[in-house]
Write a protein that holds these residues in place. Structure first.
Motif, PDB file in Angstrom:
ATOM      1  N   ALA A 150       8.455  11.353  11.052  1.00 44.69           N
ATOM      2  CA  ALA A 150       8.999  11.278   9.687  1.00 44.69           C
ATOM      3  C   ALA A 150       7.901  11.075   8.654  1.00 44.69           C
ATOM      4  CB  ALA A 150      10.031  10.148   9.590  1.00 44.69           C
ATOM      5  N   VAL A 151       6.872  10.304   8.996  1.00 45.05           N
ATOM      6  CA  VAL A 151       5.799  10.039   8.033  1.00 45.05           C
ATOM      7  C   VAL A 151       4.592  10.949   8.271  1.00 45.05           C
ATOM      8  CG1 VAL A 151       6.558   7.670   7.610  1.00 45.05           C
ATOM      9  CG2 VAL A 151       4.818   8.107   9.362  1.00 45.05           C
ATOM     10  N   ASP A 152       4.686  11.804   9.301  1.00 42.92           N
ATOM     11  CA  ASP A 152       3.640  12.775   9.632  1.00 42.92           C
ATOM     12  C   ASP A 152       2.298  12.105   9.915  1.00 42.92           C
ATOM     13  OD1 ASP A 152       2.721  15.342  10.186  1.00 42.92           O
ATOM     14  OD2 ASP A 152       2.164  15.754   8.110  1.00 42.92           O
ATOM     15  N   TRP A 153       2.350  11.079  10.790  1.00 36.12           N
ATOM     16  CA  TRP A 153       1.160  10.354  11.202  1.00 36.12           C
ATOM     17  C   TRP A 153       0.983  10.479  12.700  1.00 36.12           C
ATOM     18  CZ3 TRP A 153       1.578   4.782   8.785  1.00 36.12           C
ATOM     19  CH2 TRP A 153       1.474   4.869   7.390  1.00 36.12           C
ATOM     20  N   THR A 196       0.849  -1.181   0.000  1.00 28.40           N
ATOM     21  CA  THR A 196       0.000   0.000   0.000  1.00 28.40           C
ATOM     22  C   THR A 196       0.891   1.240   0.000  1.00 28.40           C
ATOM     23  OG1 THR A 196      -0.073   0.205   2.403  1.00 28.40           O
ATOM     24  CG2 THR A 196      -1.748  -1.227   1.362  1.00 28.40           C
ATOM     25  N   SER A 197       0.312   2.377  -0.285  1.00 22.57           N
ATOM     26  CA  SER A 197       1.107   3.606  -0.224  1.00 22.57           C
ATOM     27  C   SER A 197       1.565   3.872   1.211  1.00 22.57           C
ATOM     28  CB  SER A 197       0.330   4.795  -0.781  1.00 22.57           C
ATOM     29  OG  SER A 197      -0.837   5.019  -0.029  1.00 22.57           O
ATOM     30  N   ALA A 198       0.771   3.468   2.196  1.00 20.49           N
ATOM     31  CA  ALA A 198       1.176   3.619   3.598  1.00 20.49           C
ATOM     32  C   ALA A 198       2.378   2.720   3.900  1.00 20.49           C
ATOM     33  CB  ALA A 198       0.003   3.294   4.523  1.00 20.49           C
ATOM     34  N   ASP A 199       2.347   1.479   3.404  1.00 19.15           N
ATOM     35  CA  ASP A 199       3.508   0.589   3.565  1.00 19.15           C
ATOM     36  C   ASP A 199       4.750   1.240   2.975  1.00 19.15           C
ATOM     37  OD1 ASP A 199       1.828  -1.491   4.554  1.00 19.15           O
ATOM     38  OD2 ASP A 199       1.696  -2.459   2.583  1.00 19.15           O
ATOM     39  N   TYR A 200       4.611   1.731   1.751  1.00 23.52           N
ATOM     40  CA  TYR A 200       5.743   2.316   1.034  1.00 23.52           C
ATOM     41  C   TYR A 200       6.300   3.522   1.792  1.00 23.52           C
ATOM     42  CZ  TYR A 200       8.630   3.628  -2.972  1.00 23.52           C
ATOM     43  OH  TYR A 200       9.688   3.916  -3.791  1.00 23.52           O
ATOM     44  N   LEU A 222       1.832  -0.523  11.869  1.00 26.10           N
ATOM     45  CA  LEU A 222       3.031  -1.332  12.108  1.00 26.10           C
ATOM     46  C   LEU A 222       2.658  -2.767  12.461  1.00 26.10           C
ATOM     47  CD1 LEU A 222       5.339   1.119  14.086  1.00 26.10           C
ATOM     48  CD2 LEU A 222       5.582   0.369  11.703  1.00 26.10           C
ATOM     49  N   ARG A 223       1.581  -2.946  13.208  1.00 26.33           N
ATOM     50  CA  ARG A 223       1.143  -4.301  13.555  1.00 26.33           C
ATOM     51  C   ARG A 223       0.843  -5.103  12.280  1.00 26.33           C
ATOM     52  NH1 ARG A 223      -3.301  -3.291  16.302  1.00 26.33           N
ATOM     53  NH2 ARG A 223      -2.064  -2.449  17.993  1.00 26.33           N
TER      54      ARG A 223
END
Length: 164
Positions: A72-75, A46-50, A84-85
């Motif tokens: 770093a990913v602004d989340w 997914t784009s989130a994974d990437y 992450l899980r």
């Protein structure tokens, strides 16, 4: 009250400004949707994974503290924790104890995650070139860079009114 102390009247965007805004937003959303779809289809990521894998691949030792990764990913940290899980279940990342703070955890890119990221990067960057870079002249790319720098500067310095 002088002109310099009088509150400024709120001014709505003009029709021309709104047309530019809508064109920008709608095009950015379409571009993002196409890139996301191709990334998922071509790599299974997914784009989130990437996004997470990119941040970890650029970090020293391929690892970051959870809080640093969230920044770093602004989340939000809760969003990152849930994601992450799911990534751990696919052996893309692992959480390890922080060497200098036993209360903290670091997120580490696994070998499988690094291979997945490298394999995804080739078709993803090809799609970026095809859908974005090749659509613009070198001068237009310079203009896009200047425009996004101006927007980023405003976003970095303007108060977030929604945050209260």
């Amino acid at each position: 009250m002088t002109d310099s102390t009088r509150p400024r009247a709120r001014r709505s965007p003009t029709p021309d400004e709104l047309r530019a805004w809508r064109g920008f937003i709608e095009t950015a959303q379409t571009l993002n949707a196409r890139l996301t779809s191709r990334l998922q289809k071509e790599s299974g990521l997914t784009s989130a994974d990437y996004t997470v894998l990119l941040a970890l691949s650029e970090a020293d030792g391929r690892r970051l503290r959870s809080s640093e990764l969230a920044d770093a990913v602004d989340w939000e940290r809760s969003r990152l924790s849930h994601h992450l899980r799911r990534m751990e279940n696919r052996d893309l990342v692992r959480r390890v104890e922080c060497a200098d703070d036993f209360r903290g955890a670091e997120v580490e890119l696994t070998d499988h995650g690094a291979r997945s990221f490298r394999a995804a990067s080739v078709p993803h960057l090809r799609a970026v070139r095809e859908l974005f870079v090749d659509a613009l002249t070198p001068e237009q790319l310079d203009q896009v860079e200047a425009l996004t720098a101006a927007l980023r500067s405003r976003l970095d310095t303007a108060p977030d009114r929604a945050a209260g």
